[in-house]
Structure formats: C-alpha cells, structure tokens
Design a protein around this motif. Structure first.
Motif, short mmCIF file in Angstrom:
data_model
loop_
_atom_site.label_atom_id
_atom_site.label_comp_id
_atom_site.label_asym_id
_atom_site.label_seq_id
_atom_site.Cartn_x
_atom_site.Cartn_y
_atom_site.Cartn_z
N ARG A 188 0.80 -1.19 -0.12
CA ARG A 188 0.24 -0.02 0.02
C ARG A 188 0.87 1.27 0.11
O ARG A 188 1.54 1.35 1.03
CB ARG A 188 -1.01 0.05 1.38
CG ARG A 188 -1.94 1.13 1.41
CD ARG A 188 -2.78 0.95 2.39
NE ARG A 188 -3.56 2.31 2.96
CZ ARG A 188 -4.67 2.35 2.41
NH1 ARG A 188 -5.36 1.46 1.54
NH2 ARG A 188 -5.28 3.46 2.95
N VAL A 189 0.62 2.06 -0.89
CA VAL A 189 1.58 3.28 -1.01
C VAL A 189 0.85 4.57 -1.31
O VAL A 189 -0.43 4.59 -1.83
CB VAL A 189 2.54 3.30 -2.39
CG1 VAL A 189 3.34 4.30 -2.58
CG2 VAL A 189 3.04 2.07 -2.29
N LEU A 190 1.30 5.61 -0.40
CA LEU A 190 0.41 6.79 -0.33
C LEU A 190 1.33 7.72 -1.31
O LEU A 190 2.49 7.85 -1.25
CB LEU A 190 0.51 7.51 0.77
CG LEU A 190 -0.12 8.79 1.14
CD1 LEU A 190 -1.40 9.05 0.91
CD2 LEU A 190 0.61 9.30 2.48
N VAL A 191 0.43 8.46 -2.14
CA VAL A 191 1.08 9.44 -3.05
C VAL A 191 0.22 10.88 -2.80
O VAL A 191 -1.04 10.83 -2.77
CB VAL A 191 0.86 9.27 -4.48
CG1 VAL A 191 1.73 10.17 -5.49
CG2 VAL A 191 1.57 7.94 -4.83
N THR A 192 1.04 11.73 -2.74
CA THR A 192 0.44 13.32 -2.71
C THR A 192 0.74 13.86 -3.64
O THR A 192 1.84 13.69 -4.45
CB THR A 192 0.69 14.12 -1.41
OG1 THR A 192 2.07 14.48 -1.56
CG2 THR A 192 0.48 13.30 -0.06
N SER A 193 -0.13 14.81 -4.43
CA SER A 193 0.17 15.37 -5.59
C SER A 193 -0.59 16.80 -5.79
O SER A 193 -1.53 17.07 -4.87
CB SER A 193 -0.56 14.42 -6.81
OG SER A 193 -0.23 15.21 -8.05
N GLY A 194 -0.18 17.62 -6.65
CA GLY A 194 -0.63 18.82 -7.07
C GLY A 194 -0.38 20.15 -6.08
O GLY A 194 0.43 19.70 -5.01
N VAL A 265 0.84 2.75 5.77
CA VAL A 265 1.21 2.55 4.22
C VAL A 265 2.55 1.69 4.27
O VAL A 265 3.17 2.31 5.24
CB VAL A 265 1.05 3.63 3.41
CG1 VAL A 265 -0.28 4.01 3.45
CG2 VAL A 265 1.99 4.76 3.69
N ASP A 266 2.90 1.26 3.22
CA ASP A 266 4.11 0.53 3.31
C ASP A 266 5.22 1.52 2.77
O ASP A 266 6.40 1.88 3.18
CB ASP A 266 4.35 -0.67 2.09
CG ASP A 266 3.47 -1.83 2.62
OD1 ASP A 266 3.92 -2.36 3.76
OD2 ASP A 266 2.43 -1.96 2.17
N ALA A 267 4.97 2.83 1.91
CA ALA A 267 5.72 3.74 1.38
C ALA A 267 4.70 5.01 1.12
O ALA A 267 3.79 4.78 1.02
CB ALA A 267 6.36 3.19 0.26
N ALA A 268 5.46 6.19 1.34
CA ALA A 268 4.74 7.44 1.04
C ALA A 268 5.45 8.23 0.14
O ALA A 268 6.75 8.53 0.32
CB ALA A 268 4.26 8.18 2.25
#
Length: 397
Positions: A188-194, A265-268
């Motif tokens: 499970r990976v978190l990504v922030t954007s914008g 999460v496993d990675a962010a």
C-alpha cells in the motif's frame, strides 16, 4: 495471464452489448472464468442463451430470483470475483453507481462488492459529454473505479464522437493489466500530488504553478506495478490516475488530515507542492478596495506534512520520499531538506524560470539518499515516474 482468474461481467443495455459476446470469448481463450450478469435492458440486445453458451456459465439476471439466492446470494456473487467488469457501462448504470442506487441485480452487486471494478462506458456522444455524465464519471474515478474508453467513432444513431465502447481486445488488455501480479502487489503506497489552495477570501487564494502531472505519473506507475495506491491530490490541472483511491483536498490542513487517515502504508511519496503559508484569518467576504489603503494580510505557517510523517514514532511508513522544487543551489538545499525533515529520499529538481519543469511535460531530477546523490537525465514525467517506481520496488523488497 488470466488463467484461473474470475471475472464478474455485468452487461448493460446498449447496442454495444453485442461486443460483450466477443469479450467473453476472448477472456475464456485466456483461461478466465466468466460469470455473466445481464441487465433487463441488456436482454434487449443479447440473449441470455448466447451469453450463457459463450461463458459456459449460468447467467444471473434477477435480484429476486429465489433459486439464485438459495444457490448463491447476490452478496456472495459480488465478492467471488478477482475483478468486476461493466461492459457496456451505460449512462444509466454509471449514474446508479455514482449515486449508490441498488434497484436491480447489477446495481446491487456493484454497491455490495469489495472487489476492484473496471467499466467500459458506451453511449451516445451527447450523453457522454453531458455535464451529469461527466460529473458521475468524476465521482466514480474518485471512488477508485477504473475506466477504459470510450473511443471516438461512428455511433449506431448516426452521430460521431466519443462514446463508442472500447474494443474487446482493448478491454482484455486493461483487465490483464489490472490483474497482473506485479512486484508491488500487496503493498500500500500513499502519493500526494498537485498544489494546495490557501484561501484569502471566498474568491482569492494563495497557490503555486504545480500541475500535478508528476504526481499523477507516479501514482499510475506504482499502480501498474501492482501497488494499492492512495492518491491525495490538491486542485491539480492533470486528472488523477485511474484505478487508485483518490482523495481530493484544497488546503494543506486538509491534505494532512487525508494523509493521516490513509496511514498505515508501506511507502509514502510526497510529490505535492504544498503551500508553506496560509492567511491566518481568511475573510468570509470578498476583500474590497478602499480609501484606507491596501489590506493587511497576516500569514501563518502551514503544517509540514513531510516532516510530520517522516518523524512519526509509531506507524511511520517504511519508505518516505519527499520532493524539493528549488530555484538555486538545488543539491545543497535538497540535501539539507532531507536531513531536516527526516525522510529517506528527496527527489530534487530545478524549477527556476526557463527550465519549463513546473507545469511542463518533462523533468530533470536528482535522487538524494543517505548514500549520496544520483543525477537522472532530463526525460518525460512518465519516465521519471517509472524509474522512481522501480527504485521504490527495490527498496520495499
């Protein structure tokens, strides 16, 4: 690639339903098990007998069929598949899905399922372009539903434009991609954007020029490798990737709350360009010009999301990746930022005037880790995302 995979195929009521017969055949050629669900409207275009014969399986049609409920209740039916495919996904079915309606077997299955859903829209071009359909499409994408198509082409009604259902082999390729056992499956990976928008008053805000293109590319690349991606995005110009959980926010505070809600999460990967400051007391009315001079804006510091997550004592992701958009002394500033924030990696880039990086289609980055820095050549943002996703895969083992 699809051997043993179970596809629950919901066939909506449109002329494109005839393509569902070829889709069933193509799926079975690849070893997939297909359980068809035929809507009442769908029966106007293809017969239950033809669907059943091609699927080699029983066709489910009625929510209130006593025999079906005794044999396999609709709740169980909604959860036995590896993927739910809606083809064709009519405007009516999309509206039901977006609003959470459940007045027939198909819509009830879609509301009850915890299985990933892929839909292939098909409808008249005017229906597809209608604001209601586009609004529903946005809702469904935000809910994490994947979309394939529609294509441009001639319509059965004689019009031309977007609305033709994707061809069966295109849908098969999308299904194969969704069900591929990638190296990040189970992660499970978190990504922030914008950017974030920090309000000054109801019509003005503080922001930056981030388009969200790099964040979207990273989310898409990680999802393609099998990761379960939670995508937290500010008001970006670029649409979020398909097939991921999308959480839309406006401000830095909202983004922090969404990030906290997505953990563990496993990675962010923090690719968002979060505003450093906000107006401490945003006006609830539009600020007007006056003879008293210019308005005085008092600023407050926004929460430091990267630092907050990097320095968590409990529940910290195994890998935390930050971004540093710099205009001078890029490596020195980014290296200092990594140490100050406490993250594992920093992806640094030069966004000074003339580079065309911020808001552009290319990026030139330096990956900074505890072991040093690594310059990557200038390339498209999709290529940068693919390379970063590969490095994340290696790090997560």
């Amino acid at each position: 690639m699809l051997a043993g995979k179970h596809i629950l195929l919901i066939i909506g009521g449109g002329i494109a339903a005839f393509k569902s017969l070829d889709l069933i055949r193509r799926l079975r050629e690849r070893g997939a098990v297909v359980t068809p669900v035929l809507t009442r409207a769908g029966e106007e275009f293809v017969t239950p007998l033809s669907v059943s014969a091609l699927a080699g399986n029983k066709v489910f049609r009625d929510l209130f069929d006593l025999g079906d409920e005794a044999e396999m209740g609709h709740i169980q039916l909604s959860r036995i598949a590896d993927l739910v495919v809606v083809a064709p996904a009519t405007a009516d079915l999309m509206a039901k899905m977006a609003q959470g309606l459940a007045n027939d077997l198909a819509s009830t299955l879609l509301l009850a399922t915890d299985t990933p859903v892929l839909m292939a829209p098909a409808m008249n071009v005017r229906m597809w372009e209608h604001s209601a359909t586009q609004r529903n499409l946005g809702t469904l994408k935000s809910d994490g539903i994947s979309v394939v198509g529609p294509n441009d082409g001639d319509m059965a009604c004689g019009e031309f434009g977007p609305g033709r259902m994707s061809e069966p082999l295109e849908i098969v390729a999308e299904i194969e991609g969704r069900l591929a056992d990638g190296p990040l499956k189970g992660k499970r990976v978190l990504v922030t954007s914008g950017p974030t928008h920090e309000p000054i008053d109801p019509v003005r805000y503080i922001a930056n020029r981030s388009s969200g293109a790099q964040g979207t590319a990273i989310g898409r690349a990680l999802s393609a490798l099998g990761a379960d991606v939670v995508f937290v995005t500010g008001p970006a110009d670029v649409a979020p990737p398909d097939g991921v959980q999308v959480i839309k926010v406006q401000t830095a505070q909202e983004m922090l709350e969404a990030v906290n809600g997505a953990l563990p999460v496993d990675a962010a990967v923090f690719a968002a360009a979060v505003a450093d400051w906000r107006v401490s007391s945003a006006s609830d009315r539009k600020l007007k010009k006056s003879n008293d001079g210019l308005p005085v804006l008092t600023f407050a510091e926004n929460p430091d999301i990267l630092k907050t997550v990097s320095q968590m004592k409990k529940g910290r992701p195994g890998l935390v990746v930050g971004f540093a958009a710099e205009t001078n002394d890029v490596i020195d500033n980014a290296t200092a930022k990594r140490e100050r924030k406490g993250c594992d990696w920093i992806v640094a880039n030069d966004v000074s005037t003339g580079t065309g990086i911020m808001g552009g289609s290319e990026n030139a980055v330096t990956l900074i880790t505890a072991d040093g820095s690594e310059d990557w050549p200038r390339m498209g943002k999709d290529a940068v995302a693919a390379k970063l996703a590969a490095r994340i895969t290696e790090a997560l083992g």
